[in-house]
Design a protein around this motif. Structure first.
Motif, short mmCIF file in Angstrom:
data_model
loop_
_atom_site.label_atom_id
_atom_site.label_comp_id
_atom_site.label_asym_id
_atom_site.label_seq_id
_atom_site.Cartn_x
_atom_site.Cartn_y
_atom_site.Cartn_z
N THR A 117 0.85 -1.19 0.00
CA THR A 117 0.00 0.00 0.00
C THR A 117 0.89 1.24 0.00
O THR A 117 2.09 1.16 0.33
CB THR A 117 -0.90 0.04 1.25
OG1 THR A 117 -0.07 0.18 2.41
CG2 THR A 117 -1.76 -1.21 1.36
N SER A 118 0.32 2.38 -0.32
CA SER A 118 1.07 3.62 -0.29
C SER A 118 1.57 3.90 1.12
O SER A 118 2.71 4.34 1.31
CB SER A 118 0.20 4.78 -0.79
OG SER A 118 -0.14 4.57 -2.14
N GLY A 119 0.74 3.63 2.11
CA GLY A 119 1.15 3.82 3.51
C GLY A 119 2.34 2.95 3.88
O GLY A 119 3.25 3.39 4.58
N ASP A 136 6.05 4.11 4.96
CA ASP A 136 6.53 3.61 6.24
C ASP A 136 7.91 2.96 6.08
O ASP A 136 8.82 3.18 6.88
CB ASP A 136 5.52 2.62 6.82
CG ASP A 136 5.50 2.61 8.33
OD1 ASP A 136 6.00 3.59 8.95
OD2 ASP A 136 4.97 1.64 8.90
N PHE A 137 8.08 2.14 5.03
CA PHE A 137 9.39 1.54 4.74
C PHE A 137 10.43 2.63 4.49
O PHE A 137 11.54 2.59 5.01
CB PHE A 137 9.32 0.64 3.49
CG PHE A 137 9.04 -0.79 3.77
CD1 PHE A 137 9.92 -1.57 4.50
CD2 PHE A 137 7.88 -1.39 3.29
CE1 PHE A 137 9.67 -2.91 4.76
CE2 PHE A 137 7.62 -2.73 3.53
CZ PHE A 137 8.51 -3.49 4.26
N GLY A 188 2.34 11.41 -2.07
CA GLY A 188 2.85 12.61 -1.44
C GLY A 188 2.72 12.47 0.06
O GLY A 188 1.72 11.95 0.55
N PHE A 189 3.73 12.92 0.80
CA PHE A 189 3.68 12.81 2.26
C PHE A 189 4.68 13.77 2.88
O PHE A 189 5.54 14.32 2.21
CB PHE A 189 3.98 11.38 2.72
CG PHE A 189 5.38 10.89 2.42
CD1 PHE A 189 6.35 10.90 3.40
CD2 PHE A 189 5.70 10.42 1.16
CE1 PHE A 189 7.64 10.45 3.14
CE2 PHE A 189 6.97 9.96 0.89
CZ PHE A 189 7.94 9.98 1.88
N LYS A 190 4.51 13.95 4.17
CA LYS A 190 5.44 14.77 4.94
C LYS A 190 5.87 14.01 6.18
O LYS A 190 5.06 13.73 7.05
CB LYS A 190 4.81 16.10 5.34
CG LYS A 190 5.77 16.97 6.12
CD LYS A 190 5.26 18.36 6.32
CE LYS A 190 6.32 19.16 7.03
NZ LYS A 190 6.42 20.49 6.56
N ILE A 211 4.23 10.01 9.90
CA ILE A 211 4.01 10.49 8.54
C ILE A 211 2.76 11.36 8.57
O ILE A 211 1.70 10.95 9.05
CB ILE A 211 3.78 9.31 7.57
CG1 ILE A 211 4.97 8.34 7.59
CG2 ILE A 211 3.50 9.81 6.17
CD1 ILE A 211 6.29 8.91 7.18
N LYS A 212 2.88 12.56 8.05
CA LYS A 212 1.74 13.49 7.98
C LYS A 212 1.36 13.68 6.52
O LYS A 212 2.17 13.50 5.63
CB LYS A 212 2.13 14.85 8.57
CG LYS A 212 2.68 14.81 9.97
CD LYS A 212 1.59 14.67 10.97
CE LYS A 212 2.20 14.69 12.37
NZ LYS A 212 1.30 14.79 13.41
#
Length: 178
Positions: free
Chosen positions: A73-75, A79-80, A137-139, A145-146
């Motif tokens: 998954t994208s999450g 996370d990795f 996209g993530f921060k 992770i936000k």
């Protein structure tokens, strides 16, 4: 200029100042994923000399024929990534991180150069899958992770948006040449 649709996937750029004929310019470069923007919106947020070469690489990677569907998954991908580069205490095993490193090394998963485009702590990753590009996209912030957003974009649509931006930048660059 905005290329694409903000509610899906789009790239937006503006120029504030050109420094020389080699296409060194300041401005801003924003990536939209599912209506959420990634990148600094202030003027003079980025320098465009490096963005052009990064977009070329992104386009080239999308044309590689060895696309695979990965079952992450994208999450999980984020996370990795965060575990590999930022966490002090690892969440994943050494073998799991080796698998993820292999995906990165072979450009199955590719991190857009954050210093090039975003420079605000946000990150963009792309996963080339059969017929699609998954953009994430993530921060990263502290140990979390936000702002995680992802979208599947038809590969031809993705390539068209990147190619259009490159053509526009080439056109502008041509006007600067003596």
């Amino acid at each position: 200029m905005l290329i694409g649709k903000q509610e899906n996937f789009a790239l937006e750029y503006t120029f504030d100042e050109f420094f020389d004929q080699t296409f060194i310019a300041s401005g801003r470069f924003i990536v939209y994923i599912n209506g959420f923007s990634y990148g600094r919106k202030e003027s003079d947020a980025v320098t465009f000399g490096v963005i052009y070469s990064e977009l070329l690489k992104i386009l080239e990677l999308s044309k590689v024929n060895q696309h695979k569907n990965i079952c992450l998954t994208s999450g999980k991908i984020v996370d990795f990534y965060y575990d590999k580069y930022f966490r002090e205490e690892r969440k994943f095993s050494k073998n799991e991180l080796q698998y993820f490193s292999c995906l990165l090394d072979n450009h199955v998963i590719y991190e857009w150069n954050p210093d090039t485009a975003l420079d605000d702590g946000n990150m963009i990753m792309q996963v080339i899958e059969k017929g699609f590009v998954r953009l994430i996209g993530f921060k990263p912030e502290d140990e979390k992770i936000k702002r995680l957003h992802s979208i599947l974009v038809n590969i031809l649509e993705f390539q068209n948006i990147i190619s259009t931006i490159l053509s526009e930048l080439e056109h502008i660059k041509g006007k600067l040449s003596p």
